[in-house]
Design a protein around this motif. Structure first.
Motif, short mmCIF file in Angstrom:
data_model
loop_
_atom_site.label_atom_id
_atom_site.label_comp_id
_atom_site.label_asym_id
_atom_site.label_seq_id
_atom_site.Cartn_x
_atom_site.Cartn_y
_atom_site.Cartn_z
N GLN A 145 -8.30 -13.35 -9.87
CA GLN A 145 -9.08 -12.66 -9.29
C GLN A 145 -8.75 -11.21 -9.62
N SER A 146 -9.05 -10.79 -10.98
CA SER A 146 -8.96 -9.28 -10.81
C SER A 146 -10.54 -9.01 -11.93
N GLU A 147 -10.00 -7.51 -12.11
CA GLU A 147 -11.78 -6.75 -11.80
C GLU A 147 -10.92 -6.20 -13.94
N GLU A 181 -16.12 -6.21 -14.42
CA GLU A 181 -16.84 -7.18 -13.91
C GLU A 181 -15.38 -7.84 -12.81
N CYS A 182 -15.78 -8.75 -11.99
CA CYS A 182 -14.45 -9.32 -10.96
C CYS A 182 -14.61 -11.18 -11.75
N ASN A 183 -13.42 -11.07 -12.56
CA ASN A 183 -12.79 -12.71 -13.13
C ASN A 183 -12.35 -13.18 -12.18
N ARG A 184 -12.71 -14.42 -11.38
CA ARG A 184 -11.97 -15.52 -10.35
C ARG A 184 -11.95 -16.91 -11.07
N TYR A 217 -9.88 -13.48 -1.49
CA TYR A 217 -10.47 -14.32 -2.56
C TYR A 217 -11.69 -14.59 -2.44
N HIS A 220 -14.76 -8.50 -2.13
CA HIS A 220 -14.82 -7.59 -4.00
C HIS A 220 -14.01 -7.84 -4.71
N CYS A 221 -12.93 -7.53 -4.95
CA CYS A 221 -12.47 -7.59 -6.01
C CYS A 221 -10.67 -7.24 -6.61
N GLU A 233 -6.80 -7.43 -6.71
CA GLU A 233 -5.98 -8.25 -7.25
C GLU A 233 -5.32 -9.21 -6.70
#
Length: 140
Positions: free
Chosen positions: A65-67, A72-75, A110, A113-114, A116
């Motif tokens: 998970q990272s911004e 945008e939050c990529n999961r 997880y 929010h976002c 890492e």
């Protein structure tokens, strides 16, 4: 044809395949998406004295998970669960984060929010022959 060295064989067995099956070499077992591995136990393990074998759960886990630069939050998450059945056959199947035992650590934030997060782990838990719970988590 020489079989691959043990480390390479483990790497091949652990890798995620996009095709439905692959074979390491003609003498080896073939792995499928529901990945039955081997031929099962060579003795009858269906009785209650072998419940401890069927209690073994193995989870292969990958969570990221990272911004992004755009905010945008990529999961992404990948979980597969391995178990032994009544005849000692080991099987893998697709699973989910919700199926992870409470003792698993690393995915707590997880979806929140976002922050890492980057976790790759193998988690094994079991109940021994006296019913005592045990587990081991190896992050890599």
């Amino acid at each position: 044809m020489n079989p691959p060295d043990p480390a390479q064989r483990l790497y091949n067995l652990a890798s995620v395949q996009t095709d439905m099956s692959f074979s390491l070499h003609p003498e080896s077992e073939t792995l499928h998406r529901t990945q039955a591995v081997g031929g099962g136990a060579d003795i009858d393990i269906s009785g209650p004295s072998f419940d401890f074998i069927r209690s073994i759960d193995v989870f292969q886990v990958s969570i990221r998970q990272s911004e992004s630069d755009k905010g945008e939050c990529n999961r992404t998450d990948f979980v597969r669960h391995g178990t032994y059945d009544e005849i000692g056959q080991y099987n893998w199947r697709a699973s989910s984060l919700g199926a992870l035992p409470l003792a698993f650590r690393g995915e707590e934030r997880y979806g929140e929010h976002c922050p890492e997060i980057s976790i790759r782990a193998v988690f094994v838990d079991w109940n021994d022959h006296q019913g005592r719970y045990g587990f081991e988590q190896v992050n890599y």
